[in-house]
Design an enzyme around this catalytic site. Structure first.
Site, short mmCIF file in Angstrom:
data_model
loop_
_atom_site.label_atom_id
_atom_site.label_comp_id
_atom_site.label_asym_id
_atom_site.label_seq_id
_atom_site.Cartn_x
_atom_site.Cartn_y
_atom_site.Cartn_z
N THR A 122 -21.47 73.04 -107.60
CA THR A 122 -20.80 71.73 -107.69
C THR A 122 -20.46 71.17 -106.32
OG1 THR A 122 -19.92 72.48 -109.79
CG2 THR A 122 -18.98 70.47 -108.89
N HIS A 127 -24.94 76.55 -114.55
CA HIS A 127 -25.33 75.94 -113.28
C HIS A 127 -26.79 75.52 -113.35
CE1 HIS A 127 -22.08 78.65 -111.19
NE2 HIS A 127 -21.54 77.65 -111.88
N ASN A 187 -26.02 68.51 -110.55
CA ASN A 187 -26.72 69.69 -110.07
C ASN A 187 -28.24 69.54 -110.18
OD1 ASN A 187 -24.18 70.80 -109.69
ND2 ASN A 187 -24.14 71.71 -111.74
P1 FAD Z 1 -20.48 67.13 -115.79
O1 FAD Z 1 -19.21 67.63 -115.25
O2 FAD Z 1 -21.17 67.98 -116.78
O3 FAD Z 1 -20.22 65.70 -116.42
C1 FAD Z 1 -21.24 64.97 -117.03
C2 FAD Z 1 -20.60 64.00 -118.02
O4 FAD Z 1 -21.58 63.05 -118.41
C3 FAD Z 1 -20.10 64.66 -119.29
O5 FAD Z 1 -18.72 64.42 -119.46
C4 FAD Z 1 -20.92 64.00 -120.40
O6 FAD Z 1 -20.19 63.78 -121.60
C5 FAD Z 1 -21.32 62.69 -119.76
N1 FAD Z 1 -22.55 62.13 -120.35
C6 FAD Z 1 -23.71 62.78 -120.61
N2 FAD Z 1 -24.60 61.93 -121.16
C7 FAD Z 1 -23.99 60.73 -121.24
C8 FAD Z 1 -24.41 59.45 -121.73
N3 FAD Z 1 -25.64 59.25 -122.21
N4 FAD Z 1 -23.49 58.43 -121.70
C9 FAD Z 1 -22.25 58.62 -121.19
N5 FAD Z 1 -21.80 59.81 -120.73
C10 FAD Z 1 -22.67 60.85 -120.75
N6 FAD Z 1 -19.33 75.06 -111.10
C11 FAD Z 1 -19.01 75.49 -109.85
O7 FAD Z 1 -19.55 75.00 -108.87
N7 FAD Z 1 -18.07 76.46 -109.68
C12 FAD Z 1 -17.46 77.08 -110.73
O8 FAD Z 1 -16.62 77.96 -110.53
C13 FAD Z 1 -17.81 76.66 -112.04
N8 FAD Z 1 -17.24 77.26 -113.12
C14 FAD Z 1 -17.49 76.76 -114.36
C15 FAD Z 1 -16.83 77.34 -115.45
C16 FAD Z 1 -16.96 76.77 -116.72
C17 FAD Z 1 -16.26 77.40 -117.89
C18 FAD Z 1 -17.75 75.61 -116.89
C19 FAD Z 1 -17.85 74.94 -118.23
C20 FAD Z 1 -18.46 75.06 -115.81
C21 FAD Z 1 -18.35 75.64 -114.55
N9 FAD Z 1 -19.01 75.12 -113.43
C22 FAD Z 1 -18.74 75.60 -112.18
C23 FAD Z 1 -19.99 74.03 -113.55
C24 FAD Z 1 -19.35 72.71 -113.13
O9 FAD Z 1 -18.31 72.39 -113.99
C25 FAD Z 1 -20.44 71.65 -113.10
O10 FAD Z 1 -21.36 72.02 -112.08
C26 FAD Z 1 -19.92 70.26 -112.79
O11 FAD Z 1 -18.94 69.85 -113.70
C27 FAD Z 1 -21.10 69.28 -112.83
O12 FAD Z 1 -20.61 67.99 -112.57
P2 FAD Z 1 -21.39 66.69 -113.04
O13 FAD Z 1 -20.58 65.53 -112.64
O14 FAD Z 1 -22.78 66.73 -112.54
O15 FAD Z 1 -21.54 66.84 -114.63
#
Ligand code: FAD
Length: 534
Positions: free
Chosen positions: A488, A442, A476
């Site tokens: 999230t 996180h 985040n």
């Molecule tokens: P992400 O889901 O990380 O997605 C970002 C994406 O951007 C990635 O797919 C990456 O490949 C892509 N990217 C990065 N750089 C580039 C680039 N230059 N060009 C193109 N693409 C790119 N959160 C909670 O709130 N509750 C929970 O219970 C929880 N449990 C979790 C358990 C596990 C095992 C994991 C792994 C995570 C957990 N999380 C939890 C965290 C949660 O998954 C993240 O907070 C959330 O996915 C963040 O969303 P996001 O869209 O910001 O980024």
């Protein structure tokens, strides 16, 4: 035919839940808007972005997890807390470690800082806990925060009822409530955890990923296009404004320019600042105020329980983490007790128990307590102008320390978790275990939102960069407060606000019939790059 258009209304970098939020809100409010979502990683599930735990076949599931683990996708992962307790620093399934640079010299660092690289991002692997932030966790300057959180719950499909039949769930709540609820406001009392999960008609659990956030409305929109294996290497800026992106097609190695007046960087809290840095967009607060939630764990076995669920409940779903016999209980954060409690009933005991003493499903409980960080601009992620990472982007170095206050709170958290554990059962651990820093996954604050452009924030309350109109940040990293709860839901709520702002502007453009001069800019001027080398 190229996989990429030459121009579009909106480019979204990253396909996690926050990027998906932009696509969904725009599809709902301005259907037909041309939106291109670019994701560096492969599609590993169907519909694209679906949680891999929904994949029934264990081999297919583990293949999907491996394919999410970035360039070094064959690296071993750790699935069992015992291995972490034995000091092994490995990534969890579906993620990969930042590795070199995760801890700068002399710092605590975030040794197990991790990320995912797949359509759906980390939310194809997450636990789905979606508590609302409380008291000091809340972004105080957003008057519409509750409405935004409500909208985020709709997009993620959040419910507190998914495990209401789980054996012993109510027992855990009542035992913890007896210990903790005295003096707490009603909304801060112990209860079932809100989760992004639903049941199919046949009773099977379906975990929400970006597919749920996108929804049919986005997938069916002719203006929406998701292109996987597409690494964005630069956000293009012209005349101080967003002009598009440069993207490398990882299937062919070719590089393309996509012009757009709106670019949303939703590439997680570590890689969003990386991409801005690589683009020459370097506001003072970029990468700073990095905060992770230090996590303490403790296991207990419920005392005085009988097998109320019977034989059938013993049919756990192998490898699925939480089965339908499991539940999750929430101890909300308060300013007085600045910890977020996540109490998970486990399918199997993490420690051996006697053969003649079978473990009733749901009776072994893992307590997890997340601490809010003492914020400092010195906690940060730096990027190199000389070295690159495995993707060819500026190599990160994480400079991160726990302060005296953090250590004090950590000691308090360790004392609390034992007290909570003893309230519900008999300890299985001798003492609580503090997970290596970065375990919470996180990471927050690196592209934080602010009310004023005073050097302590990167973007406005609608997530647009102070310095570069048309570039929005999501994830985040945008959260300016030190939350202890899973972030999230909050970052999706903040993304709703930004997405509405883009939709509003596009509607304004359409009404005025304004010509989009950015679309006619010569390629050479677009690729000259950013304007803020502070
Ligand atoms: P992400 O889901 O990380 O997605 C970002 C994406 O951007 C990635 O797919 C990456 O490949 C892509 N990217 C990065 N750089 C580039 C680039 N230059 N060009 C193109 N693409 C790119 N959160 C909670 O709130 N509750 C929970 O219970 C929880 N449990 C979790 C358990 C596990 C095992 C994991 C792994 C995570 C957990 N999380 C939890 C965290 C949660 O998954 C993240 O907070 C959330 O996915 C963040 O969303 P996001 O869209 O910001 O980024």
């Amino acid at each position: 035919m190229s996989r990429y258009p030459e121009e579009t209304d909106v480019v979204i970098v990253g396909s996690g839940p926050t990027g998906a939020t932009y696509a969904r809100i725009i599809a709902e409010t301005r259907p037909g808007t041309s939106v291109v979502m670019l994701e560096a990683g492969p599609t590993v599930s169907a519909p694209p972005g679906a949680h891999v735990k929904n994949i029934a076949d264990p081999d297919e599931r583990s293949q999907a997890q491996r394919r999410s683990a970035g360039p070094d996708a064959d690296a071993e992962t750790v699935a069992h807390p015992g291995e972490v307790k034995a000091g092994q620093l490995r990534a969890r399934p579906g993620t990969f470690l930042v590795g070199d640079g995760a801890a700068g010299d002399g710092d605590d660092g975030l040794p197990v800082a991790a990320q995912s690289c797949n359509v759906g991002g980390m939310a194809a692997h997450w636990t789905g806990a979606c508590p609302r932030p409380r008291e000091g966790e809340r972004v105080g300057f957003l008057p519409d925060l509750d409405a935004l959180l409500h909208e985020a719950e709709r997009l993620l499909g959040v419910t507190s009822q998914a495990f209401e039949d789980s054996p012993f769930g109510d027992l855990i709540v009542s035992r913890l409530a007896a210990e903790l609820d005295g003096g707490r406001a009603p909304e801060a009392r112990v209860g079932p955890m809100p989760l992004a999960v639903h049941r199919r008609e046949d009773g099977a659990l379906v975990w929400a990923g970006s597919d749920v956030v996108l929804g049919d409305v986005t997938r069916a929109d002719p203006g929406f296009r998701l292109v996987d294996e597409s690494l964005v290497t630069r956000v293009l800026v012209e005349d101080g404004q967003a002009a598009g992106v440069e993207v490398t097609d990882r299937t062919s190695g070719t590089t393309h320019i996509i012009r757009a007046a709106h670019v949303v960087v939703a590439a997680d809290a570590l890689r969003t600042p990386q991409l801005l840095w690589a683009s020459g967009i370097r506001p003072t607060a970029l990468g700073r105020y990095l905060n992770d939630q230090t996590q303490v764990v403790f296991a207990v076995r419920l005392r005085d329980v009988v097998d109320r669920a019977g034989e059938q409940s013993a049919q756990a779903e192998p490898g699925m983490g939480l089965s339908s016999t499991s539940g999750v209980t929430w101890v909300p954060y308060t300013d007085d007790e600045p910890f977020h409690g996540q109490i998970m009933q486990l399918d199997a005991s993490p420690v051996p128990v006697a053969e003649d003493d079978p473990v009733l499903p749901g009776s072994v409980v893992g307590l997890g307590l997340f601490c809010a960080k003492d914020l400092s601009p010195e906690d940060r992620i730096d990027f190199s102008d000389e070295r690159t990472d495995a993707f060819g982007l500026p190599a990160p170095t994480i400079r991160y320390r726990l302060s005296e206050k953090d250590h004090r709170e950590l000691r308090r958290a360790r004392e609390r978790i034992v007290r909570w554990g003893r309230a519900i059962g008999e300890p299985l651990d001798d003492s609580p275990f503090t997970l290596p820093l970065g375990s919470s996954l996180h990471y927050q604050g690196t592209t934080r939102m602010g009310l004023e452009d005073d050097g302590s924030s990167v973007c406005r309350p609608d997530s647009e960069l102070w310095d570069v109109p048309g570039v929005f940040v999501a994830g985040n990293g945008v959260i300016p407060t030190p939350t202890a709860c899973n972030p999230t839901l909050t970052s999706v709520a903040l993304a709703v606000r930004g997405a509405r702002e883009i939709a509003r502007r596009l509607s304004g453009d359409a009404e005025r019939g304004r010509s989009q001069t950015w679309a006619r800019a010569p390629l050479a001027s677009l690729t000259e790059g950013g304007s803020h080398d502070s």
